[in-house]
Every structure is written in C-alpha cells, then in structure tokens.
Design a protein around this motif. Structure first.
Motif, PDB file in Angstrom:
ATOM      1  N   LEU A 107       0.821  -1.223   0.000  1.00  0.00           N
ATOM      2  CA  LEU A 107       0.000   0.000   0.000  1.00  0.00           C
ATOM      3  C   LEU A 107       0.852   1.269   0.000  1.00  0.00           C
ATOM      4  CD1 LEU A 107      -2.795   1.382   0.388  1.00  0.00           C
ATOM      5  CD2 LEU A 107      -2.585   0.876   2.831  1.00  0.00           C
ATOM      6  N   ILE A 108       2.073   1.184   0.491  1.00  0.00           N
ATOM      7  CA  ILE A 108       2.881   2.380   0.742  1.00  0.00           C
ATOM      8  C   ILE A 108       3.092   3.255  -0.495  1.00  0.00           C
ATOM      9  CG2 ILE A 108       5.181   3.163   1.463  1.00  0.00           C
ATOM     10  CD1 ILE A 108       5.129   0.831   3.508  1.00  0.00           C
ATOM     11  N   PRO A 109       3.452   2.724  -1.653  1.00  0.00           N
ATOM     12  CA  PRO A 109       3.639   3.607  -2.817  1.00  0.00           C
ATOM     13  C   PRO A 109       2.392   4.412  -3.179  1.00  0.00           C
ATOM     14  CG  PRO A 109       4.581   1.448  -3.238  1.00  0.00           C
ATOM     15  CD  PRO A 109       3.806   1.333  -1.968  1.00  0.00           C
ATOM     16  N   PHE A 110       1.217   3.865  -2.889  1.00  0.00           N
ATOM     17  CA  PHE A 110      -0.024   4.547  -3.238  1.00  0.00           C
ATOM     18  C   PHE A 110      -0.385   5.657  -2.251  1.00  0.00           C
ATOM     19  CE2 PHE A 110      -0.449   0.177  -4.911  1.00  0.00           C
ATOM     20  CZ  PHE A 110      -0.568   0.470  -6.261  1.00  0.00           C
ATOM     21  N   LEU A 111       0.307   5.715  -1.123  1.00  0.00           N
ATOM     22  CA  LEU A 111       0.040   6.746  -0.118  1.00  0.00           C
ATOM     23  C   LEU A 111       0.885   8.000  -0.323  1.00  0.00           C
ATOM     24  CD1 LEU A 111      -0.048   4.556   3.137  1.00  0.00           C
ATOM     25  CD2 LEU A 111      -2.000   5.334   1.773  1.00  0.00           C
ATOM     26  N   ALA A 112       1.855   7.919  -1.215  1.00  0.00           N
ATOM     27  CA  ALA A 112       2.884   8.958  -1.291  1.00  0.00           C
ATOM     28  C   ALA A 112       2.333  10.348  -1.598  1.00  0.00           C
ATOM     29  CB  ALA A 112       3.940   8.560  -2.310  1.00  0.00           C
ATOM     30  N   ASP A 113       1.291  10.443  -2.381  1.00  0.00           N
ATOM     31  CA  ASP A 113       0.794  11.762  -2.813  1.00  0.00           C
ATOM     32  C   ASP A 113      -0.500  12.174  -2.109  1.00  0.00           C
ATOM     33  OD1 ASP A 113       2.903  12.044  -4.669  1.00  0.00           O
ATOM     34  OD2 ASP A 113       1.825  10.786  -6.113  1.00  0.00           O
ATOM     35  N   LEU A 114      -0.824  11.525  -0.999  1.00  0.00           N
ATOM     36  CA  LEU A 114      -2.104  11.778  -0.341  1.00  0.00           C
ATOM     37  C   LEU A 114      -1.988  12.689   0.878  1.00  0.00           C
ATOM     38  CD1 LEU A 114      -3.743   8.234  -0.564  1.00  0.00           C
ATOM     39  CD2 LEU A 114      -4.128  10.217  -2.039  1.00  0.00           C
ATOM     40  N   GLY A 115      -0.792  13.091   1.224  1.00  0.00           N
ATOM     41  CA  GLY A 115      -0.627  13.993   2.357  1.00  0.00           C
ATOM     42  C   GLY A 115      -0.969  13.385   3.694  1.00  0.00           C
ATOM     43  N   VAL A 116      -0.882  12.072   3.793  1.00  0.00           N
ATOM     44  CA  VAL A 116      -1.265  11.394   5.025  1.00  0.00           C
ATOM     45  C   VAL A 116      -0.103  11.372   6.017  1.00  0.00           C
ATOM     46  CG1 VAL A 116      -2.929   9.922   3.836  1.00  0.00           C
ATOM     47  CG2 VAL A 116      -0.579   9.116   4.155  1.00  0.00           C
ATOM     48  N   THR A 117      -0.435  11.137   7.275  1.00  0.00           N
ATOM     49  CA  THR A 117       0.549  10.816   8.301  1.00  0.00           C
ATOM     50  C   THR A 117       0.297   9.375   8.729  1.00  0.00           C
ATOM     51  OG1 THR A 117       0.688  13.086   9.090  1.00  0.00           O
ATOM     52  CG2 THR A 117       1.417  11.356  10.601  1.00  0.00           C
ATOM     53  N   VAL A 118       1.364   8.581   8.808  1.00  0.00           N
ATOM     54  CA  VAL A 118       1.235   7.150   9.082  1.00  0.00           C
ATOM     55  C   VAL A 118       1.880   6.811  10.421  1.00  0.00           C
ATOM     56  CG1 VAL A 118       1.838   4.818   8.307  1.00  0.00           C
ATOM     57  CG2 VAL A 118       1.208   6.575   6.633  1.00  0.00           C
ATOM     58  N   ILE A 119       1.184   6.021  11.207  1.00  0.00           N
ATOM     59  CA  ILE A 119       1.760   5.397  12.400  1.00  0.00           C
ATOM     60  C   ILE A 119       1.836   3.901  12.130  1.00  0.00           C
ATOM     61  CG2 ILE A 119       1.408   4.879  14.836  1.00  0.00           C
ATOM     62  CD1 ILE A 119       0.074   7.599  15.116  1.00  0.00           C
ATOM     63  N   THR A 120       3.010   3.325  12.328  1.00  0.00           N
ATOM     64  CA  THR A 120       3.186   1.928  11.962  1.00  0.00           C
ATOM     65  C   THR A 120       3.875   1.145  13.061  1.00  0.00           C
ATOM     66  OG1 THR A 120       4.035   0.411  10.256  1.00  0.00           O
ATOM     67  CG2 THR A 120       5.413   2.319  10.804  1.00  0.00           C
ATOM     68  N   THR A 121       3.602  -0.153  13.084  1.00  0.00           N
ATOM     69  CA  THR A 121       4.303  -1.086  13.966  1.00  0.00           C
ATOM     70  C   THR A 121       5.226  -1.992  13.165  1.00  0.00           C
ATOM     71  OG1 THR A 121       2.390  -2.556  13.804  1.00  0.00           O
ATOM     72  CG2 THR A 121       2.523  -1.134  15.747  1.00  0.00           C
ATOM     73  N   GLY A 122       5.434  -1.679  11.895  1.00  0.00           N
ATOM     74  CA  GLY A 122       6.269  -2.503  11.037  1.00  0.00           C
ATOM     75  C   GLY A 122       7.631  -1.859  10.793  1.00  0.00           C
ATOM     76  N   VAL A 123       8.702  -2.540  11.172  1.00  0.00           N
ATOM     77  CA  VAL A 123      10.048  -1.994  10.969  1.00  0.00           C
ATOM     78  C   VAL A 123      10.341  -1.822   9.483  1.00  0.00           C
ATOM     79  CG1 VAL A 123      12.505  -2.440  11.314  1.00  0.00           C
ATOM     80  CG2 VAL A 123      10.879  -2.972  13.136  1.00  0.00           C
ATOM     81  N   ASP A 124      10.094  -2.846   8.689  1.00  0.00           N
ATOM     82  CA  ASP A 124      10.328  -2.748   7.245  1.00  0.00           C
ATOM     83  C   ASP A 124       9.429  -1.688   6.622  1.00  0.00           C
ATOM     84  OD1 ASP A 124      12.260  -4.689   7.348  1.00  0.00           O
ATOM     85  OD2 ASP A 124      10.976  -6.316   6.624  1.00  0.00           O
ATOM     86  N   ASN A 125       8.191  -1.626   7.069  1.00  0.00           N
ATOM     87  CA  ASN A 125       7.261  -0.639   6.520  1.00  0.00           C
ATOM     88  C   ASN A 125       7.689   0.780   6.864  1.00  0.00           C
ATOM     89  OD1 ASN A 125       5.753  -2.669   5.423  1.00  0.00           O
ATOM     90  ND2 ASN A 125       3.998  -2.458   6.793  1.00  0.00           N
ATOM     91  N   ALA A 126       8.217   0.995   8.057  1.00  0.00           N
ATOM     92  CA  ALA A 126       8.695   2.323   8.438  1.00  0.00           C
ATOM     93  C   ALA A 126       9.831   2.772   7.520  1.00  0.00           C
ATOM     94  CB  ALA A 126       9.161   2.317   9.894  1.00  0.00           C
ATOM     95  N   SER A 127      10.731   1.861   7.200  1.00  0.00           N
ATOM     96  CA  SER A 127      11.838   2.190   6.310  1.00  0.00           C
ATOM     97  C   SER A 127      11.338   2.555   4.914  1.00  0.00           C
ATOM     98  CB  SER A 127      12.803   1.000   6.231  1.00  0.00           C
ATOM     99  OG  SER A 127      13.855   1.264   5.333  1.00  0.00           O
ATOM    100  N   LEU A 128      10.373   1.786   4.414  1.00  0.00           N
ATOM    101  CA  LEU A 128       9.833   2.061   3.082  1.00  0.00           C
ATOM    102  C   LEU A 128       9.046   3.372   3.064  1.00  0.00           C
ATOM    103  CD1 LEU A 128       9.636   0.992   0.205  1.00  0.00           C
ATOM    104  CD2 LEU A 128       7.606  -0.310   0.888  1.00  0.00           C
ATOM    105  N   LEU A 129       8.306   3.645   4.126  1.00  0.00           N
ATOM    106  CA  LEU A 129       7.582   4.915   4.232  1.00  0.00           C
ATOM    107  C   LEU A 129       8.557   6.095   4.179  1.00  0.00           C
ATOM    108  CD1 LEU A 129       5.115   3.768   6.989  1.00  0.00           C
ATOM    109  CD2 LEU A 129       4.375   4.810   4.832  1.00  0.00           C
ATOM    110  N   ALA A 130       9.694   5.953   4.840  1.00  0.00           N
ATOM    111  CA  ALA A 130      10.710   7.010   4.803  1.00  0.00           C
ATOM    112  C   ALA A 130      11.264   7.180   3.392  1.00  0.00           C
ATOM    113  CB  ALA A 130      11.831   6.680   5.782  1.00  0.00           C
ATOM    114  N   ASP A 131      11.441   6.072   2.684  1.00  0.00           N
ATOM    115  CA  ASP A 131      11.926   6.150   1.303  1.00  0.00           C
ATOM    116  C   ASP A 131      10.976   6.970   0.437  1.00  0.00           C
ATOM    117  OD1 ASP A 131      14.127   4.617   1.905  1.00  0.00           O
ATOM    118  OD2 ASP A 131      13.253   2.733   1.186  1.00  0.00           O
TER     119      ASP A 131
END
Length: 249
Positions: A107-131
């Motif tokens: 889901l992460i690539p599709f969130l990039a242009d939506l201006g959202v703020t994400v709270i996550t419990t996923g270590v890998d997901n946090a890294s990808l969100l930062a990317d």
C-alpha cells in the motif's frame, strides 16, 4: 514424470501459494484428472495437505508463521490489487495506522501523494515509508524477528494515545466461525487495539488467507471491513458477510 516428482511439485506449489487447483496441476504436469486426484489423495493420507473442492490447500500449524522474506513474493499480484483498492479508501490528510506485513507494505507507494501521516508497527514498513518521504511515526517496543513487527507492553501503551481515520491490518487467517486470527498472542493485542482506535478498520487479505485458522483471534469478521482481491471460489459460509469486499482496478 515419476510419481514422486509429481508429488514433490505439488508440495512445492503449496509452499508458494497455499492453495493449488487440480486443473492447474493437470496442465503443468501433463497428467490426467484421475492421476492428480490419486496424488492428492495419497498426499492427504500422508498428512501433507488437505483436499478441498477443486484442489488442495497447505496444512499450517496454528502457531506457524512464515517470515517476511518467504511471504513477500507470495500472491504478489493479488496483494498489489488489494493495495491499489485500499488506497482509494484513504482521504487527503488522513491519519493512517499501517500494520506490519507484506500486504500492507504494498500500500505504501499509493500513499505517497495523499498527504497522510502514518503510524506503523512494522520496521520494514517504516523504512519504506521514509523512502517515499511519507510523514511517519514509529511506535516503540520489542521487535519480533519473523514479521519485523513491534509487540509488547511498550507498543500497546504507546498505541493507546492515538486515534486513526483508517487502519490497515494484516491477518494470517479468516474463518467464518473463528474470525481473524494470528499465531502470536502479543501481536494479536496490537492488532485488536489498532482496530479499536480506528474510525474505519480494514483487513487486507489475499484469498489464500480464507479458511485458515491460527492460534489467536483478534477480531470477528463482522468487526472490520475485509478487502480481498477476489470473492470467486470462497466457500458459501462467507456469503452472509456483506463487509467482505472485492478489490476492483
């Protein structure tokens, strides 16, 4: 092809896909329907799989949990379709909870242009969100080695302080009687809490998760919207649940 070679192929396919169809096996192995039926019957008798209508499914222990690396390539097309449809549920500037997992990661690539703020419990997901330069808050806690998820009392305590417009949750199993389940009691606590804190909780699950049962229930089917890539082939027991939705491109 020798009998043992056919049966090893079937088991290898089940490791990758969780469910195999008899017609697909007939085509791949150039074998007759009776031959495939006999192979599946013998493998079931040996405890290697469970027969279902039109094929067979993998047998998982209630506490079994594949690691992230092994799950990341399974059912990838279905996960991408689910993620694309899930992103359409997100509104500009939403506060989003993103569970750990390989389906939620899509889901992460599709969130990039939506201006959202994400709270996550996923270590890998946090890294990808930062990317993707998506504003992200990562909760503290113990890191679970297999799923790279944050678990434990510290994570749960931090999660209590937040509310979400929408939460995207992964699951290991969906069953009409036993609900949504996961192998880990501590991870179940986090999923249950995130669902409670969200205005719109949503389970993202490819079809292989249906009819699967793990150790701990974290939500009834009726507690959440369940988004999957296809409703075709689901047993009749799911037809009464109007909150199970099919992803459409």
């Amino acid at each position: 092809m020798l009998t043992e070679e056919r049966r090893q192929y079937i088991l290898n396919q089940l490791q990758q896909h969780a469910v195999v169809k008899s017609k697909a096996l007939m085509a791949a192995l150039d074998a007759s329907e009776s031959t495939i039926r006999r192979d599946l019957d013998e493998l079931e008798a040996d405890g290697e799989l469970k027969r279902i209508h039109g094929g067979a499914k993998r047998i998982n222990g209630l506490g079994d949990e594949p690691d992230v690396a092994s799950k990341s390539t399974q059912n990838l097309r279905a996960k991408q379709a689910i993620a694309r449809a899930a992103a359409r549920q997100v509104e500009q500037d939403d506060l989003v909870f993103l569970d750990a997992g390989t389906t939620t990661a899509q889901l992460i690539p599709f969130l990039a242009d939506l201006g959202v703020t994400v709270i996550t419990t996923g270590v890998d997901n946090a890294s990808l969100l930062a990317d993707y330069q998506i504003p992200t808050l990562m909760l503290g806690g113990m890191v679970k080695s297999t799923t790279k998820a944050l678990i434990g009392a510290t994570t749960a305590e931090a999660l209590h302080h937040y509310r979400f417009d929408i939460a995207f949750i992964g699951t290991n199993g969906i069953h009409p009687e036993f609900g949504n389940t996961t192998p880990d009691p501590e991870e179940a606590v986090i999923k249950r809490l995130a669902i409670h804190q969200a205005r719109q909780p949503m389970i993202l699950a490819d079809p292989s998760k249906f009819e699967q049962v793990s150790f701990v229930k974290f939500a009834d089917i009726g507690d959440v919207t369940i988004l999957t890539s296809s409703l075709q082939g689901l047993p009749a027991g799911y037809q009464r649940f109007k909150n199970i939705k099919e992803a459409h491109s």
